[in-house]
Design a protein around this motif. Structure first.
Motif, PDB file in Angstrom:
ATOM      1  N   ARG A 106       0.844  -1.198   0.000  1.00  0.00           N
ATOM      2  CA  ARG A 106       0.000   0.000   0.000  1.00  0.00           C
ATOM      3  C   ARG A 106       0.874   1.240   0.000  1.00  0.00           C
ATOM      4  NH1 ARG A 106      -4.396  -0.276   4.455  1.00  0.00           N
ATOM      5  NH2 ARG A 106      -2.706   0.441   5.772  1.00  0.00           N
ATOM      6  N   ALA A 107       0.517   2.203  -0.832  1.00  0.00           N
ATOM      7  CA  ALA A 107       1.275   3.444  -0.951  1.00  0.00           C
ATOM      8  C   ALA A 107       1.354   4.161   0.390  1.00  0.00           C
ATOM      9  CB  ALA A 107       0.628   4.358  -1.993  1.00  0.00           C
ATOM     10  N   GLU A 108       2.487   4.800   0.624  1.00  0.00           N
ATOM     11  CA  GLU A 108       2.760   5.488   1.893  1.00  0.00           C
ATOM     12  C   GLU A 108       1.708   6.545   2.217  1.00  0.00           C
ATOM     13  OE1 GLU A 108       4.655   5.651   5.353  1.00  0.00           O
ATOM     14  OE2 GLU A 108       5.292   4.321   3.728  1.00  0.00           O
ATOM     15  N   GLU A 109       1.126   7.144   1.204  1.00  0.00           N
ATOM     16  CA  GLU A 109       0.137   8.199   1.446  1.00  0.00           C
ATOM     17  C   GLU A 109      -1.118   7.693   2.169  1.00  0.00           C
ATOM     18  OE1 GLU A 109      -2.263   9.098  -2.485  1.00  0.00           O
ATOM     19  OE2 GLU A 109      -0.157   8.647  -2.929  1.00  0.00           O
ATOM     20  N   PHE A 110      -1.277   6.373   2.240  1.00  0.00           N
ATOM     21  CA  PHE A 110      -2.430   5.796   2.933  1.00  0.00           C
ATOM     22  C   PHE A 110      -2.052   5.217   4.290  1.00  0.00           C
ATOM     23  CE2 PHE A 110      -3.236   5.363  -1.657  1.00  0.00           C
ATOM     24  CZ  PHE A 110      -4.337   6.206  -1.745  1.00  0.00           C
ATOM     25  N   SER A 111      -0.905   5.590   4.797  1.00  0.00           N
ATOM     26  CA  SER A 111      -0.415   5.032   6.066  1.00  0.00           C
ATOM     27  C   SER A 111      -1.325   5.367   7.248  1.00  0.00           C
ATOM     28  CB  SER A 111       1.011   5.491   6.345  1.00  0.00           C
ATOM     29  OG  SER A 111       1.042   6.896   6.506  1.00  0.00           O
ATOM     30  N   GLY A 112      -2.103   6.412   7.141  1.00  0.00           N
ATOM     31  CA  GLY A 112      -3.008   6.775   8.228  1.00  0.00           C
ATOM     32  C   GLY A 112      -4.266   5.927   8.285  1.00  0.00           C
ATOM     33  N   ASP A 113      -4.522   5.134   7.237  1.00  0.00           N
ATOM     34  CA  ASP A 113      -5.709   4.278   7.208  1.00  0.00           C
ATOM     35  C   ASP A 113      -5.463   3.066   8.093  1.00  0.00           C
ATOM     36  OD1 ASP A 113      -7.959   2.791   6.677  1.00  0.00           O
ATOM     37  OD2 ASP A 113      -7.798   2.952   4.496  1.00  0.00           O
ATOM     38  N   GLN A 114      -6.131   3.008   9.210  1.00  0.00           N
ATOM     39  CA  GLN A 114      -5.937   1.935  10.192  1.00  0.00           C
ATOM     40  C   GLN A 114      -6.898   0.765  10.010  1.00  0.00           C
ATOM     41  OE1 GLN A 114      -3.416   1.932  12.682  1.00  0.00           O
ATOM     42  NE2 GLN A 114      -2.750   3.461  11.206  1.00  0.00           N
ATOM     43  N   ARG A 115      -7.735   0.836   8.981  1.00  0.00           N
ATOM     44  CA  ARG A 115      -8.720  -0.221   8.777  1.00  0.00           C
ATOM     45  C   ARG A 115      -8.100  -1.450   8.105  1.00  0.00           C
ATOM     46  NH1 ARG A 115     -12.702   2.582   4.951  1.00  0.00           N
ATOM     47  NH2 ARG A 115     -10.672   3.036   4.084  1.00  0.00           N
ATOM     48  N   SER A 116      -8.790  -2.543   8.269  1.00  0.00           N
ATOM     49  CA  SER A 116      -8.478  -3.773   7.556  1.00  0.00           C
ATOM     50  C   SER A 116      -9.821  -4.298   7.060  1.00  0.00           C
ATOM     51  CB  SER A 116      -7.826  -4.781   8.501  1.00  0.00           C
ATOM     52  OG  SER A 116      -7.550  -5.980   7.836  1.00  0.00           O
ATOM     53  N   PHE A 117      -9.897  -4.614   5.756  1.00  0.00           N
ATOM     54  CA  PHE A 117     -11.169  -5.120   5.266  1.00  0.00           C
ATOM     55  C   PHE A 117     -10.985  -6.117   4.133  1.00  0.00           C
ATOM     56  CE2 PHE A 117     -10.582  -0.970   3.150  1.00  0.00           C
ATOM     57  CZ  PHE A 117     -10.728  -1.285   1.811  1.00  0.00           C
ATOM     58  N   MET A 118     -12.003  -6.943   3.982  1.00  0.00           N
ATOM     59  CA  MET A 118     -12.056  -7.919   2.905  1.00  0.00           C
ATOM     60  C   MET A 118     -13.400  -7.744   2.209  1.00  0.00           C
ATOM     61  SD  MET A 118     -11.699 -12.084   3.014  1.00  0.00           S
ATOM     62  CE  MET A 118     -13.393 -12.512   3.428  1.00  0.00           C
ATOM     63  N   LEU A 119     -13.369  -7.723   0.880  1.00  0.00           N
ATOM     64  CA  LEU A 119     -14.575  -7.578   0.070  1.00  0.00           C
ATOM     65  C   LEU A 119     -14.727  -8.824  -0.802  1.00  0.00           C
ATOM     66  CD1 LEU A 119     -13.940  -3.926  -1.162  1.00  0.00           C
ATOM     67  CD2 LEU A 119     -15.184  -4.670   0.886  1.00  0.00           C
ATOM     68  N   ALA A 120     -15.890  -9.437  -0.745  1.00  0.00           N
ATOM     69  CA  ALA A 120     -16.154 -10.648  -1.516  1.00  0.00           C
ATOM     70  C   ALA A 120     -17.202 -10.350  -2.579  1.00  0.00           C
ATOM     71  CB  ALA A 120     -16.629 -11.772  -0.604  1.00  0.00           C
ATOM     72  N   ASP A 121     -16.811 -10.531  -3.829  1.00  0.00           N
ATOM     73  CA  ASP A 121     -17.664 -10.210  -4.972  1.00  0.00           C
ATOM     74  C   ASP A 121     -18.178  -8.788  -4.810  1.00  0.00           C
ATOM     75  OD1 ASP A 121     -17.140 -12.671  -6.105  1.00  0.00           O
ATOM     76  OD2 ASP A 121     -18.918 -13.625  -5.270  1.00  0.00           O
ATOM     77  N   ASP A 122     -19.418  -8.557  -5.118  1.00  0.00           N
ATOM     78  CA  ASP A 122     -19.955  -7.201  -4.989  1.00  0.00           C
ATOM     79  C   ASP A 122     -20.953  -7.108  -3.840  1.00  0.00           C
ATOM     80  OD1 ASP A 122     -21.939  -8.722  -6.075  1.00  0.00           O
ATOM     81  OD2 ASP A 122     -22.286  -7.463  -7.822  1.00  0.00           O
ATOM     82  N   SER A 123     -20.840  -8.060  -2.895  1.00  0.00           N
ATOM     83  CA  SER A 123     -21.863  -8.080  -1.860  1.00  0.00           C
ATOM     84  C   SER A 123     -21.369  -8.224  -0.422  1.00  0.00           C
ATOM     85  CB  SER A 123     -22.881  -9.190  -2.156  1.00  0.00           C
ATOM     86  OG  SER A 123     -22.226 -10.427  -2.324  1.00  0.00           O
ATOM     87  N   GLY A 124     -20.311  -8.954  -0.160  1.00  0.00           N
ATOM     88  CA  GLY A 124     -19.916  -9.224   1.219  1.00  0.00           C
ATOM     89  C   GLY A 124     -18.702  -8.439   1.682  1.00  0.00           C
ATOM     90  N   PHE A 125     -18.677  -8.129   2.971  1.00  0.00           N
ATOM     91  CA  PHE A 125     -17.508  -7.456   3.532  1.00  0.00           C
ATOM     92  C   PHE A 125     -17.285  -7.884   4.972  1.00  0.00           C
ATOM     93  CE2 PHE A 125     -20.796  -4.584   5.102  1.00  0.00           C
ATOM     94  CZ  PHE A 125     -20.331  -4.235   6.369  1.00  0.00           C
TER      95      PHE A 125
END
Length: 172
Positions: A106-125
């Motif tokens: 992940r690019a350094e400019e997003f270092s402040g984003d503390q989230r972790s997520f997974m997206l499955a198809d176009d419906s699940g997270f």
């Protein structure tokens, strides 16, 4: 929540649930990945091996690639140091199937984003607001609106990020 696991169907079960145990987080990560049919996106500070190196998760991703020709799996990781040391079955899978699966730092400019997520198809997270809080997450097996918003954020980060040379397979 584990006893209710059979009731969750990707693309059908429309209710946001809170996960309060690490075991439930691991279980739902495997279950959602196994139900995926087209696209799996993961954004994480680091890929926790207890979640993403589980045999059930790696096998679900492998089966997704094998069964569906147009599968796209994209993984963004802020801290790739542990992955570069080796031993991750997910990294090995990405190295062996690069046409279907790609990992980027992940690019350094997003270092402040503390989230972790997974997206499955176009419906699940599955979403953790703090990547290191393994006992608090939200999930929904059918939330196209939320997935669409997270997917747009993911795409923005993906386009600004680059493959990590340390994760490439060296052929000799």
């Amino acid at each position: 929540m584990s006893s209710e696991l059979r009731a969750f169907v990707l693309g059908e079960t429309s209710e946001t649930f809170s996960i309060s145990t690490f075991d439930d987080l691991k279980l739902h990560t495997c279950r959602m990945a196994a139900a995926c049919r087209r696209q799996l996106d993961i954004s994480a500070h680091r890929l926790n091996p207890e979640i993403y190196n589980q045999a059930c998760f790696v096998e679900a991703v492998r089966q997704l690639i094998i069964r569906h020709a147009n599968t796209r799996i994209r993984i963004l990781v802020a801290d790739t140091e542990e992955l570069a040391r080796g031993g991750s079955r997910l990294v090995q899978l990405a190295q062996s199937m690069p046409s279907s699966m790609e990992m980027r730092r992940r690019a350094e400019e997003f270092s402040g984003d503390q989230r972790s997520f997974m997206l499955a198809d176009d419906s699940g997270f599955i979403l953790r607001n703090l990547w290191n809080d393994l006992n608090n997450a939200r999930l929904d097996y059918n939330s196209p609106y939320t997935v669409r918003n997270l997917a747009a954020e993911f795409l923005g980060m993906w386009e600004q990020s680059e493959p990590d040379p340390a994760l490439r397979r060296l052929s000799i």
